[in-house]
Design a protein around this motif. Structure first.
Motif, PDB file in Angstrom:
ATOM      1  N   ALA A  19       0.822  -1.222   0.000  1.00  0.00           N
ATOM      2  CA  ALA A  19       0.000   0.000   0.000  1.00  0.00           C
ATOM      3  C   ALA A  19       0.852   1.266   0.000  1.00  0.00           C
ATOM      4  N   LYS A  20       1.935   1.304   0.782  1.00  0.00           N
ATOM      5  CA  LYS A  20       2.727   2.540   0.867  1.00  0.00           C
ATOM      6  C   LYS A  20       3.384   2.863  -0.469  1.00  0.00           C
ATOM      7  N   TRP A  21       3.831   1.821  -1.200  1.00  0.00           N
ATOM      8  CA  TRP A  21       4.430   2.047  -2.512  1.00  0.00           C
ATOM      9  C   TRP A  21       3.366   2.401  -3.540  1.00  0.00           C
ATOM     10  N   ALA A  22       2.169   1.838  -3.386  1.00  0.00           N
ATOM     11  CA  ALA A  22       1.072   2.167  -4.303  1.00  0.00           C
ATOM     12  C   ALA A  22       0.681   3.636  -4.176  1.00  0.00           C
ATOM     13  N   ARG A  23       0.740   4.170  -2.961  1.00  0.00           N
ATOM     14  CA  ARG A  23       0.396   5.588  -2.771  1.00  0.00           C
ATOM     15  C   ARG A  23       1.421   6.487  -3.469  1.00  0.00           C
ATOM     16  N   VAL A  24       2.694   6.124  -3.368  1.00  0.00           N
ATOM     17  CA  VAL A  24       3.730   6.913  -4.047  1.00  0.00           C
ATOM     18  C   VAL A  24       3.542   6.843  -5.557  1.00  0.00           C
ATOM     19  N   TRP A  25       3.236   5.643  -6.067  1.00  0.00           N
ATOM     20  CA  TRP A  25       2.986   5.482  -7.501  1.00  0.00           C
ATOM     21  C   TRP A  25       1.835   6.382  -7.944  1.00  0.00           C
ATOM     22  N   GLN A  26       0.762   6.397  -7.200  1.00  0.00           N
ATOM     23  CA  GLN A  26      -0.403   7.212  -7.544  1.00  0.00           C
ATOM     24  C   GLN A  26      -0.044   8.690  -7.586  1.00  0.00           C
ATOM     25  N   ASP A  27       0.794   9.137  -6.642  1.00  0.00           N
ATOM     26  CA  ASP A  27       1.200  10.541  -6.609  1.00  0.00           C
ATOM     27  C   ASP A  27       2.064  10.904  -7.811  1.00  0.00           C
ATOM     28  N   ARG A  28       2.936   9.984  -8.225  1.00  0.00           N
ATOM     29  CA  ARG A  28       3.887  10.299  -9.290  1.00  0.00           C
ATOM     30  C   ARG A  28       3.333  10.020 -10.684  1.00  0.00           C
ATOM     31  N   SER A  29       2.483   9.011 -10.792  1.00  0.00           N
ATOM     32  CA  SER A  29       1.948   8.631 -12.110  1.00  0.00           C
ATOM     33  C   SER A  29       0.443   8.427 -12.032  1.00  0.00           C
ATOM     34  N   PRO A  30      -0.323   9.489 -11.784  1.00  0.00           N
ATOM     35  CA  PRO A  30      -1.772   9.322 -11.613  1.00  0.00           C
ATOM     36  C   PRO A  30      -2.471   8.820 -12.867  1.00  0.00           C
ATOM     37  N   GLY A  31      -1.858   8.962 -14.039  1.00  0.00           N
ATOM     38  CA  GLY A  31      -2.494   8.519 -15.270  1.00  0.00           C
ATOM     39  C   GLY A  31      -2.213   7.071 -15.637  1.00  0.00           C
ATOM     40  N   ILE A  32      -1.354   6.379 -14.846  1.00  0.00           N
ATOM     41  CA  ILE A  32      -1.012   4.983 -15.139  1.00  0.00           C
ATOM     42  C   ILE A  32      -1.437   4.130 -13.953  1.00  0.00           C
ATOM     43  N   PRO A  33      -2.496   3.332 -14.085  1.00  0.00           N
ATOM     44  CA  PRO A  33      -2.977   2.530 -12.954  1.00  0.00           C
ATOM     45  C   PRO A  33      -1.942   1.489 -12.516  1.00  0.00           C
ATOM     46  N   LEU A  34      -1.847   1.284 -11.214  1.00  0.00           N
ATOM     47  CA  LEU A  34      -1.059   0.191 -10.639  1.00  0.00           C
ATOM     48  C   LEU A  34      -2.039  -0.890 -10.222  1.00  0.00           C
ATOM     49  N   GLU A  35      -2.010  -2.023 -10.928  1.00  0.00           N
ATOM     50  CA  GLU A  35      -2.916  -3.131 -10.634  1.00  0.00           C
ATOM     51  C   GLU A  35      -2.282  -4.028  -9.568  1.00  0.00           C
ATOM     52  N   LEU A  36      -2.877  -4.080  -8.381  1.00  0.00           N
ATOM     53  CA  LEU A  36      -2.383  -4.917  -7.296  1.00  0.00           C
ATOM     54  C   LEU A  36      -3.128  -6.248  -7.319  1.00  0.00           C
ATOM     55  N   ILE A  37      -2.361  -7.333  -7.465  1.00  0.00           N
ATOM     56  CA  ILE A  37      -2.953  -8.660  -7.624  1.00  0.00           C
ATOM     57  C   ILE A  37      -2.365  -9.592  -6.570  1.00  0.00           C
ATOM     58  N   GLN A  38      -3.190 -10.040  -5.616  1.00  0.00           N
ATOM     59  CA  GLN A  38      -2.690 -10.968  -4.606  1.00  0.00           C
ATOM     60  C   GLN A  38      -2.570 -12.364  -5.207  1.00  0.00           C
ATOM     61  N   VAL A  39      -1.418 -12.990  -4.982  1.00  0.00           N
ATOM     62  CA  VAL A  39      -1.151 -14.328  -5.514  1.00  0.00           C
ATOM     63  C   VAL A  39      -0.607 -15.200  -4.388  1.00  0.00           C
ATOM     64  N   THR A  40      -0.660 -16.500  -4.558  1.00  0.00           N
ATOM     65  CA  THR A  40      -0.104 -17.400  -3.554  1.00  0.00           C
ATOM     66  C   THR A  40       1.419 -17.443  -3.694  1.00  0.00           C
ATOM     67  N   ALA A  41       2.082 -17.806  -2.601  1.00  0.00           N
ATOM     68  CA  ALA A  41       3.534 -17.918  -2.641  1.00  0.00           C
ATOM     69  C   ALA A  41       3.988 -18.952  -3.658  1.00  0.00           C
ATOM     70  N   ALA A  42       3.205 -20.017  -3.829  1.00  0.00           N
ATOM     71  CA  ALA A  42       3.571 -21.078  -4.768  1.00  0.00           C
ATOM     72  C   ALA A  42       3.437 -20.638  -6.221  1.00  0.00           C
ATOM     73  N   ASP A  43       2.520 -19.706  -6.513  1.00  0.00           N
ATOM     74  CA  ASP A  43       2.257 -19.308  -7.899  1.00  0.00           C
ATOM     75  C   ASP A  43       3.029 -18.071  -8.338  1.00  0.00           C
ATOM     76  N   ALA A  44       3.588 -17.316  -7.410  1.00  0.00           N
ATOM     77  CA  ALA A  44       4.125 -15.993  -7.731  1.00  0.00           C
ATOM     78  C   ALA A  44       5.201 -16.038  -8.815  1.00  0.00           C
ATOM     79  N   VAL A  45       6.191 -16.908  -8.666  1.00  0.00           N
ATOM     80  CA  VAL A  45       7.299 -16.952  -9.621  1.00  0.00           C
ATOM     81  C   VAL A  45       6.808 -17.362 -11.010  1.00  0.00           C
ATOM     82  N   GLY A  46       5.930 -18.358 -11.077  1.00  0.00           N
ATOM     83  CA  GLY A  46       5.410 -18.812 -12.363  1.00  0.00           C
ATOM     84  C   GLY A  46       4.643 -17.726 -13.094  1.00  0.00           C
ATOM     85  N   LEU A  47       3.897 -16.908 -12.356  1.00  0.00           N
ATOM     86  CA  LEU A  47       3.135 -15.832 -12.988  1.00  0.00           C
ATOM     87  C   LEU A  47       4.053 -14.744 -13.532  1.00  0.00           C
ATOM     88  N   VAL A  48       5.173 -14.499 -12.851  1.00  0.00           N
ATOM     89  CA  VAL A  48       6.142 -13.527 -13.361  1.00  0.00           C
ATOM     90  C   VAL A  48       6.795 -14.061 -14.630  1.00  0.00           C
TER      91      VAL A  48
END
Length: 248
Positions: A19-48
């Motif tokens: 959340a704290k980094w998302a707030r900074v992103w919003q302040d600096r780039s309000p025209g580019i959405p930051l999509e926050l997607i919760q993933v499981t620890a087991a799936d995170a690397v594969g999704l990247v």
């Protein structure tokens, strides 16, 4: 031909709070959405790797093949216990203190154990959340990173730091060949860079300003000597004792 991306997809595993980094992103780039997607620890690397995420906040260790990973911080490891457990009488515990305790070891455990402490229960819970429920039921104790203990907080449970257990490091991860301008922007945010220093080669403001104190050390003593009163030369008579009385 597709145009440039208009959003940045950031995955994060349970317990990590972007959340704290998302707030900074919003302040600096309000025209580019930051999509926050919760993933499981087991799936995170594969999704990247599959490029379904531009980057992810996940826990180390991981297989870093084809990936960049910037370690961000290390979490305290804790043991989750019922509030009336004897462990609550102390400020912190060691794995030796848990040698005789029944311990739960969930299948999604994120700690890099050589061997978990205590007497492990054979039936492993599928998730950390399910293991917390079993702690509340009096089945056994559970060792997790502190953020997961907070995430699954219950009023009838508490936790204590486990001083000699493996620790969980949180990192920002993205594909080696996927370092885009938006990725660089988010890297700058998590590293605490200022707006100027996180947006490319533009020099930081202090470097464009003249020095506040020019190097005039050699000329200063001469100037001071000219501006003061000249010192009188010492006469030969006054050297070595200027108030000698004449002989009679």
């Amino acid at each position: 031909m597709t145009g440039p991306r208009t959003s940045f997809r950031l995955g994060y595993v349970p317990g990590v709070t972007p959340a704290k980094w998302a707030r900074v992103w919003q302040d600096r780039s309000p025209g580019i959405p930051l999509e926050l997607i919760q993933v499981t620890a087991a799936d995170a690397v594969g999704l990247v790797r599959a490029r379904e995420l531009d980057a992810a906040l996940l826990r180390l260790p991981i297989d870093r093949t084809g990936l960049h990973a910037i370690p961000l911080y290390v979490e305290t490891t804790v043991v989750v216990v019922p509030k009336d457990h004897v462990v609550t009488a102390v400020e912190e515990v060691s794995t030796e203190d848990l040698a005789d305790e029944l311990m739960l070891h969930p299948l999604d455990d994120v700690l890099d154990w050589k061997g978990p402490p205590g007497r492990l229960i054979d039936d492993r819970p599928a998730t950390t959340g399910a293991a917390v429920e079993l702690v509340a039921a009096g089945t056994g104790l559970l060792v997790v990173p502190q953020s997961l203990a907070r995430l699954h907080h219950r009023r009838d449970l508490t936790y204590r730091p486990l001083v000699d257990a493996p620790e969980s490091g949180v990192a920002l991860c993205w594909p080696e060949d996927g370092t885009t301008e938006l990725t660089e922007q988010f890297i700058g945010i998590v590293r605490g860079r200022t707006v100027n220093s996180s947006r490319g080669p533009e020099p930081a403001q202090p470097s464009t300003q003249p020095p506040t104190q020019p190097p005039t050390r050699k000329s200063t003593p001469k100037t001071a000597q000219k501006s003061g009163r000249p010192r009188p030369a010492r006469s030969p008579e006054r050297r070595g004792g200027q108030r000698r009385r004449p002989r009679r």
